[in-house]
Design an enzyme around this catalytic site. Structure first.
Site, PDB file in Angstrom:
ATOM      1  N   HIS A 171      41.899  43.659  35.487  1.00  0.00           N
ATOM      2  CA  HIS A 171      42.344  44.550  34.597  1.00  0.00           C
ATOM      3  C   HIS A 171      43.159  45.465  35.230  1.00  0.00           C
ATOM      4  CE1 HIS A 171      39.616  43.332  31.745  1.00  0.00           C
ATOM      5  NE2 HIS A 171      38.541  43.641  32.214  1.00  0.00           N
ATOM      6  N   ASP A 207      37.123  34.975  33.194  1.00  0.00           N
ATOM      7  CA  ASP A 207      36.196  36.267  32.796  1.00  0.00           C
ATOM      8  C   ASP A 207      36.123  36.296  31.251  1.00  0.00           C
ATOM      9  OD1 ASP A 207      35.323  38.726  34.392  1.00  0.00           O
ATOM     10  OD2 ASP A 207      35.789  39.175  32.430  1.00  0.00           O
ATOM     11  N   HIS A 209      36.377  38.952  29.864  1.00  0.00           N
ATOM     12  CA  HIS A 209      37.472  40.073  29.344  1.00  0.00           C
ATOM     13  C   HIS A 209      38.756  39.569  29.836  1.00  0.00           C
ATOM     14  CE1 HIS A 209      33.575  41.986  29.628  1.00  0.00           C
ATOM     15  NE2 HIS A 209      33.632  42.405  28.534  1.00  0.00           N
ATOM     16  N   ASP A 296      30.554  36.749  33.595  1.00  0.00           N
ATOM     17  CA  ASP A 296      30.099  37.739  32.342  1.00  0.00           C
ATOM     18  C   ASP A 296      30.107  36.799  31.120  1.00  0.00           C
ATOM     19  OD1 ASP A 296      33.002  37.755  32.496  1.00  0.00           O
ATOM     20  OD2 ASP A 296      33.221  39.753  32.174  1.00  0.00           O
TER      21      ASP A 296
END
Length: 353
Positions: A171, A207, A209, A296
């Site tokens: 991120h 991931d 996200h 995740d």
């Protein structure tokens, strides 16, 4: 498989984050990495390499990669932030620093304010990423671990390497932190591979996200293909990037591929999209692969929404191995702490056969 471990990771241990309108204990905790390391040792995955503490200037090639990916003024801020925070009030030494103000639409971001709170906001995009006394050292050592992993692969010393580090990275943009991330390990690994002679590098992010930082870093470049499979940003963090129509810009047009899926997707849907991602990597003609490895996507993850099971991660590793590319994995998300070690190890086991 070479595993490069960040020995300083636990120096970053946030107390609280802002989550759904309240301060809660951090989801991103040192135990995440500890579970992975324990499982890798149990299975005999290795060899394990632990970098020594890196002094500034001790690895000029690493510094060059770091400054190629991240803006100098952002790096200066991260390095000095904790001292500035405590200088405001000695009592701050017992608190984490969290941003509270941001330069949104119509505000200027080209002028760096002298006010500390303003600079925290300038260089961040959420209030869920606490900055602690050890954040800079943990992040910098982790970035070095990612570059060392890439070097081993780029120089032919290992066919595959895993940068086992936290805080995570995907991120983090060129000049901003958020999503628990300060320095972008996958972008640094991709740049290191480029510096070592790989003309085309693919980053395939698995991931839950979207890797908004990685996308933004390479969005106008044609030498690095960025591909991401993630939760639909209309409902899932980080919300403001990750849509399917984001294809790159300028020289990078056509070299960014987002494959969002709705919350609740199971492995059958997810794996079908993985095949699309793999096909894109092949069509690109990548000479090396970087995988931001978030687990995740697991059905028990407390802040995500896919329904993958532990055995599914073996299949993911097998599918990625079919590309037959020199590969660097970088540890990203996964917050079902008791299972994160098994799920990461399953990917690596599946990849290694």
């Amino acid at each position: 498989m070479l595993v490069v471990h960040n020995p300083d990771h636990a120096l970053h241990a946030g107390r609280q984050e802002m989550f759904r309108g309240r301060l809660v204990p951090c989801h991103e905790v040192p135990a995440r990495l500890d579970h992975v390391l324990a499982e890798l040792r149990r299975r005999g995955v290795g060899p394990l390499h632990t970098p020594v503490e890196l002094q500034p200037g001790a690895d000029a090639a690493f510094d060059e990669v770091l400054q190629r990916i991240h803006a100098p003024r952002y790096l200066r801020f991260l390095e000095q932030a904790w001292e500035e925070w405590v200088a405001l009030d000695p009592a701050n030494a017992e608190l984490d620093a969290l941003p509270s103000v941001w330069p949104v639409r119509g505000f200027r971001a080209d002028v760096e304010p002298s006010n500390f709170a303003a600079r925290m906001g300038l260089y961040s995009f959420d209030a869920g990423t606490p900055l602690t006394a050890g954040s800079w050292r943990a992040a910098r050592t982790g970035a070095h671990a990612a570059v060392l992993a890439a070097r081993a692969v780029g120089r032919g010393q290992a066919r595959c390497a895993f940068a086992l580090s936290r805080p995570p990275g995907h991120h983090a943009g060129a000049d901003f932190f958020g999503g628990y991330c300060f320095l972008n390990h996958s972008a640094l690994a991709a740049q290191a591979l480029r510096n070592l002679g790989a003309d085309r590098v693919a980053v395939l992010d698995v991931d839950y996200h979207h890797g908004n930082g990685t996308q933004s870093i390479f969005y106008e470049r044609a030498d690095v293909l960025t591909v991401s499979i993630h939760g639909d940003p209309r409902t899932e963090y980080p919300f403001y990037l990750g849509h399917a129509d984001e294809r790159g810009a300028g020289a990078g047009e056509g070299f960014n591929l987002n494959l969002p899926l709705p919350r609740g997707s199971g492995f059958a849907e997810w794996r079908a999209v993985l095949q699309q991602a793999i096909a894109a990597v092949r069509a690109f003609g990548a000479q090396a692969l970087v995988v931001p490895l978030g687990v995740d996507t697991f059905e028990g993850d407390p802040i995500s929404g896919f329904r993958l099971k532990s055995d599914d991660y073996l299949r993911i590793g097998e599918d990625l191995a079919a590309l037959q590319l020199p590969t660097v994995f970088a540890f990203e998300g996964g917050y079902a702490v008791a299972e994160v070690g098994v799920n990461v190890a399953n990917v690596l086991e599946g990849f290694g056969g």
